[in-house]
Design a protein around this motif. Structure first.
Motif, PDB file in Angstrom:
ATOM      1  N   SER A 237       0.280  -0.696  -0.257  1.00 15.96           N
ATOM      2  CA  SER A 237      -0.214   0.120  -0.111  1.00 15.96           C
ATOM      3  C   SER A 237       0.991   1.050  -0.101  1.00 15.96           C
ATOM      4  O   SER A 237       0.576   2.097   0.541  1.00 15.96           O
ATOM      5  N   GLN A 238       2.038   1.452  -0.029  1.00 17.61           N
ATOM      6  CA  GLN A 238       2.857   2.053  -0.915  1.00 17.61           C
ATOM      7  C   GLN A 238       3.361   1.880  -2.079  1.00 17.61           C
ATOM      8  O   GLN A 238       4.252   3.177  -2.199  1.00 17.61           O
ATOM      9  N   GLU A 239       2.317   1.957  -3.349  1.00 24.47           N
ATOM     10  CA  GLU A 239       1.743   1.622  -4.572  1.00 24.47           C
ATOM     11  C   GLU A 239       2.793   3.530  -5.340  1.00 24.47           C
ATOM     12  O   GLU A 239       3.595   3.608  -6.368  1.00 24.47           O
ATOM     13  N   TRP A 240       1.993   4.686  -4.566  1.00 26.03           N
ATOM     14  CA  TRP A 240       2.106   6.238  -4.821  1.00 26.03           C
ATOM     15  C   TRP A 240       4.107   6.547  -4.593  1.00 26.03           C
ATOM     16  O   TRP A 240       4.082   7.589  -5.383  1.00 26.03           O
ATOM     17  N   SER A 241       4.462   6.270  -4.402  1.00 27.07           N
ATOM     18  CA  SER A 241       6.473   6.047  -4.111  1.00 27.07           C
ATOM     19  C   SER A 241       6.763   4.817  -3.577  1.00 27.07           C
ATOM     20  O   SER A 241       7.357   4.068  -2.395  1.00 27.07           O
ATOM     21  N   ILE A 242       7.587   4.480  -4.356  1.00 29.01           N
ATOM     22  CA  ILE A 242       8.678   3.636  -4.643  1.00 29.01           C
ATOM     23  C   ILE A 242       9.951   3.810  -3.512  1.00 29.01           C
ATOM     24  O   ILE A 242      10.654   2.947  -3.116  1.00 29.01           O
ATOM     25  N   ASP A 243       9.837   5.219  -3.685  1.00 28.21           N
ATOM     26  CA  ASP A 243      10.668   5.490  -2.000  1.00 28.21           C
ATOM     27  C   ASP A 243      10.040   4.821  -0.792  1.00 28.21           C
ATOM     28  O   ASP A 243      11.345   4.650   0.677  1.00 28.21           O
ATOM     29  N   GLU A 244       9.014   5.092  -0.304  1.00 24.08           N
ATOM     30  CA  GLU A 244       8.227   4.455   0.523  1.00 24.08           C
ATOM     31  C   GLU A 244       8.471   3.080   0.495  1.00 24.08           C
ATOM     32  O   GLU A 244       9.248   2.608   1.641  1.00 24.08           O
ATOM     33  N   VAL A 245       8.439   2.440  -0.740  1.00 25.57           N
ATOM     34  CA  VAL A 245       8.507   0.832  -0.405  1.00 25.57           C
ATOM     35  C   VAL A 245       9.850   0.462  -0.217  1.00 25.57           C
ATOM     36  O   VAL A 245      10.404  -0.063   0.067  1.00 25.57           O
ATOM     37  N   ALA A 246      10.986   1.629  -0.721  1.00 21.72           N
ATOM     38  CA  ALA A 246      12.495   0.959  -1.194  1.00 21.72           C
ATOM     39  C   ALA A 246      12.888   1.697   0.557  1.00 21.72           C
ATOM     40  O   ALA A 246      13.599   0.828   1.058  1.00 21.72           O
ATOM     41  N   LYS A 247      12.037   2.334   1.460  1.00 19.11           N
ATOM     42  CA  LYS A 247      12.189   2.575   3.083  1.00 19.11           C
ATOM     43  C   LYS A 247      12.079   1.859   3.888  1.00 19.11           C
ATOM     44  O   LYS A 247      12.674   1.077   4.232  1.00 19.11           O
ATOM     45  N   ASN A 248      10.888   0.838   3.225  1.00 21.91           N
ATOM     46  CA  ASN A 248      10.361  -0.435   4.235  1.00 21.91           C
ATOM     47  C   ASN A 248      11.366  -1.545   3.447  1.00 21.91           C
ATOM     48  O   ASN A 248      11.534  -2.394   5.042  1.00 21.91           O
ATOM     49  N   LEU A 249      11.393  -1.725   3.045  1.00 24.72           N
ATOM     50  CA  LEU A 249      12.281  -2.703   2.789  1.00 24.72           C
ATOM     51  C   LEU A 249      13.565  -2.653   3.197  1.00 24.72           C
ATOM     52  O   LEU A 249      14.661  -3.749   3.900  1.00 24.72           O
ATOM     53  N   ASP A 250      14.165  -1.457   3.043  1.00 25.76           N
ATOM     54  CA  ASP A 250      15.844  -1.408   3.928  1.00 25.76           C
ATOM     55  C   ASP A 250      15.413  -1.527   5.152  1.00 25.76           C
ATOM     56  O   ASP A 250      16.336  -2.344   6.035  1.00 25.76           O
ATOM     57  N   ARG A 251      14.323  -1.274   5.763  1.00 26.50           N
ATOM     58  CA  ARG A 251      14.021  -1.017   7.517  1.00 26.50           C
ATOM     59  C   ARG A 251      13.545  -2.459   8.040  1.00 26.50           C
ATOM     60  O   ARG A 251      14.348  -2.592   8.810  1.00 26.50           O
ATOM     61  N   PHE A 252      12.965  -3.253   6.950  1.00 26.41           N
ATOM     62  CA  PHE A 252      12.898  -4.709   7.126  1.00 26.41           C
ATOM     63  C   PHE A 252      13.189  -5.914   7.099  1.00 26.41           C
ATOM     64  O   PHE A 252      12.774  -6.421   6.003  1.00 26.41           O
ATOM     65  N   PRO A 253      14.261  -6.372   7.090  1.00 28.61           N
ATOM     66  CA  PRO A 253      14.943  -7.551   6.864  1.00 28.61           C
ATOM     67  C   PRO A 253      14.013  -8.819   5.589  1.00 28.61           C
ATOM     68  O   PRO A 253      13.777  -9.475   5.281  1.00 28.61           O
ATOM     69  N   ALA A 254      13.316  -8.965   6.582  1.00 25.79           N
ATOM     70  CA  ALA A 254      12.610 -10.602   6.443  1.00 25.79           C
ATOM     71  C   ALA A 254      11.098 -10.249   5.597  1.00 25.79           C
ATOM     72  O   ALA A 254      10.404 -10.446   5.213  1.00 25.79           O
TER      73      ALA A 254
END
Ligand SMILES: [Zn+2]
Length: 360
Positions: A237-254
């Motif tokens: 549900s962060q589709e509007w911003s790949i930056d937001e998706v990236a932040k979560n992928l960086d923050r949560f390894p699993a």
């Protein structure tokens, strides 16, 4: 002398690199002709019928399917029955996620009932458990308060999943467009969905939790249960911003994501920043999966029309991701968007390697 040697070695390496670069460039990318043969997995395909024709169609295009049960529409026990049966028939080519109902919220042993439901889904061959946006968007307690996914009532459920290593597929919240008036939405398919489903159009329900509340509740789960192998459906549900998706992928390894029903949002961002979208998919190539969110059910009487539109969708997505051809994006009012031409190894990961784990 030693410096000279190093210099010569560098020159030789450079020459060898440019030669192999020339030859490998020939096969660095797929073409439209490869669509049928490249192995593919659609990780979000609602298969709600025992009609095997969609399975055969998928197989003819080298697609495997993952069908998430969802706490909406057809009863979840019927969905479990159908997907269990399909899993028996096509164990190598079909996988599914089970789910649980939340209508007993507030009752004694709420979590215990969910846990036994999870056990029966897993015993039936599920790859994991899906939760849906009804948690956070429609579920309320007896006083009318919205219940979010990080509500303490669910804590034993998520602890159990973490302890038992059970995968979680979470569709929580909605596209950010859902909190905007229709005319401000970026995509036509969001506009038509929320026009037709005003109960989920949160702009019309200011008393309901905000977009940020939804994201916070989901992030709280990621924080509290770092061991859960957690897939964010629809780009979390962060589709509007790949930056937001990236932040979560960086923050949560699993944590990983699939972009079913949200590829239009990637295409929307690629109109203005194609290189950025391409770089994002390359950088996170191990954490992103392909899916559509197409649904087929026995109620679809016109198989031929459904099959045709399904193949067109699968094909157009492949062309956009794998080649540099322009595709016409209906969700963007027919705007042509140039293909990203991702390297073969990235296509392979997004299309199947990353989703192999769902086939157990
Ligand atoms: Zn879905």
């Amino acid at each position: 002398m030693r410096d000279h040697l190093i210099l010569w070695l560098a020159v030789i390496a450079l020459l060898a690199g440019s030669v192999s670069g020339c030859t490998s460039r020939v096969s660095e990318f797929y073409t439209a002709d490869d669509f049928r043969t490249v192995p593919k997995i659609d990780v979000h395909f609602h298969y709600e019928t025992l009609d095997g024709r969609y399975m055969r169609l998928a197989d003819s295009l080298n697609f495997r399917l993952v069908s998430p049960n969802v706490d909406a529409g057809r009863s979840i026990s019927e969905q479990l029955h159908i997907t269990t049966e399909l899993k028996k028939r096509y164990p190598e080519k079909f996988a599914f996620f089970g789910t649980f109902g939340v209508e007993h919220y507030g009752s004694e042993d709420f979590a215990g009932r969910i846990i036994s439901r999870i056990d029966s889904c897993m015993a039936a061959g599920a790859s994991g458990i899906k939760i849906w946006k009804n948690i956070g968007m429609t579920l309320k307690d007896s006083n009318g308060n919205y219940i979010m996914a990080d509500d303490p009532a669910f804590a034993p459920v998520f602890s159990y999943m973490e302890e038992k290593n059970i995968r979680l597929l979470a569709h929580l919240g909605e596209p950010r467009n859902c909190w905007l008036p229709l005319e401000e939405m970026t995509l036509d398919n969001d506009r038509s969905y929320f026009r037709n489903n005003p109960q989920y159009h949160m702009y019309l329900h200011p008393e309901a939790p905000s977009y940020e509340d939804q994201i916070r509740a989901r992030d709280n789960l990621l924080e509290r249960y770092p061991g859960i192998r957690f897939t964010g459906a629809h780009l979390g549900s962060q589709e509007w911003s790949i930056d937001e998706v990236a932040k979560n992928l960086d923050r949560f390894p699993a944590y990983d994501v699939e972009f079913s029903a949200r590829i239009g949002h990637l295409q929307y961002q690629a109109i203005t920043e194609p290189g950025k979208v391409r770089d994002f998919l390359i950088k996170y190539q191990d954490r992103i999966m392909y899916g559509t969110d197409v649904g087929v059910s026995g109620r679809n009487t016109n198989y031929a029309a459904t099959a045709e539109s399904l193949v067109k969708r699968w094909y157009d997505h492949f062309i956009w991701l794998a080649t540099d051809a322009e595709v016409i994006v209906a969700d963007l009012n027919g705007t042509p968007v140039k293909g990203l031409q991702l390297p073969k190894e990235v296509i392979d990961k997004i299309y199947f390697t990353n989703a192999e784990k769902f086939f157990r």
